[in-house]
Design a protein around this motif. Structure first.
Motif, PDB file in Angstrom:
ATOM      1  N   ARG A  73     -70.472  11.831 -89.625  1.00  0.00           N
ATOM      2  CA  ARG A  73     -70.197  12.236 -88.250  1.00  0.00           C
ATOM      3  C   ARG A  73     -69.506  13.589 -88.193  1.00  0.00           C
ATOM      4  N   LEU A  74     -68.747  13.911 -89.213  1.00  0.00           N
ATOM      5  CA  LEU A  74     -68.079  15.218 -89.264  1.00  0.00           C
ATOM      6  C   LEU A  74     -69.078  16.351 -89.434  1.00  0.00           C
ATOM      7  N   HIS A  75     -70.180  16.063 -90.111  1.00  0.00           N
ATOM      8  CA  HIS A  75     -71.151  17.107 -90.451  1.00  0.00           C
ATOM      9  C   HIS A  75     -72.237  17.285 -89.399  1.00  0.00           C
ATOM     10  N   THR A  76     -72.520  16.235 -88.644  1.00  0.00           N
ATOM     11  CA  THR A  76     -73.686  16.274 -87.756  1.00  0.00           C
ATOM     12  C   THR A  76     -73.349  16.548 -86.299  1.00  0.00           C
ATOM     13  N   ALA A  77     -72.084  16.523 -85.930  1.00  0.00           N
ATOM     14  CA  ALA A  77     -71.711  16.785 -84.528  1.00  0.00           C
ATOM     15  C   ALA A  77     -71.975  18.255 -84.184  1.00  0.00           C
ATOM     16  N   PRO A  78     -72.230  18.541 -82.903  1.00  0.00           N
ATOM     17  CA  PRO A  78     -72.519  19.917 -82.488  1.00  0.00           C
ATOM     18  C   PRO A  78     -71.381  20.897 -82.763  1.00  0.00           C
TER      19      PRO A  78
END
Length: 198
Positions: A73-78
């Motif tokens: 989730r840290l890597h894929t959020a805008p």
């Protein structure tokens, strides 16, 4: 010729993981593991080795599934700050309604075992280092986008690692969503740039 296994190794490992996670290493007997895995001792030893071997496999599975799902989730959020918020929202949800109410398998095991098993301690340190790196990456993105207060950035990653570890311990006391969210809000408000007034 050996007998063909008639059980799903992944399912059996998942049952062992949950048992270690709920009870801790020392309090988990091989009898309890065999019962949870619905296997005879001979099958467990043949597939996974002894109790410590099985525990190491469970730790690796935990890192590759439970931890990886959260960190992704840290890597894929805008944006970096949105990634941090999404990560902590997922964490709180899991601590209130999911298996994280047992704490974190790595955190629990770190407290229990680090002092007496250097090889496991190295695994725990690597896990925390990976979390630090992921937080640092999100903070770099957030700073570049102007989402952070002056002075906040990747150097704040150790603070977030400490917050997560504290929440992992707190989760085992069943504090409730409001208490956990207050910890998150305090940490992220201290990093985020003040909202601008229109």
């Amino acid at each position: 010729m050996g007998r063909t296994r008639t059980f799903d190794v992944g399912d059996a490992l998942g049952a062992a993981l949950d048992t270690f996670w709920q009870r801790g290493y020392d309090a988990t007997s091989m009898q309890a593991l065999c019962q949870a895995m619905d296997l005879q001792p001979g099958s467990v030893y043949a597939a996974f080795g002894n109790k410590r071997d099985l525990f190491v496999s469970a730790l690796r599975s935990y890192a590759e599934t439970v931890s990886a799902e959260a960190v992704e989730r840290l890597h894929t959020a805008p944006s970096g700050l949105e990634g941090l918020r999404d990560y902590f929202a997922h964490l709180v949800d899991a601590m209130v309604d999911g298996r994280r109410r047992w704490g974190c398998l790595v955190t629990n095991s770190l407290v229990e075992l680090t002092g007496r098993d250097p090889a496991l301690a190295a695994m725990f340190e690597q896990h925390l280092a990976n979390l630090h790196t992921s937080f640092a990456g999100a903070l770099i993105r957030a700073r570049a986008a102007g989402e952070l207060r002056p002075g906040a950035g990747p150097e704040s990653a150790p603070l977030l690692v400490a917050v997560v570890q504290g929440m992992n311990v707190l989760a085992k006391t069943n504090p409730g969503r409001a208490a956990l969210q207050a910890v998150v809000d305090g940490a992220l408000t201290g990093l985020a740039a003040p909202a601008t007034q229109d």
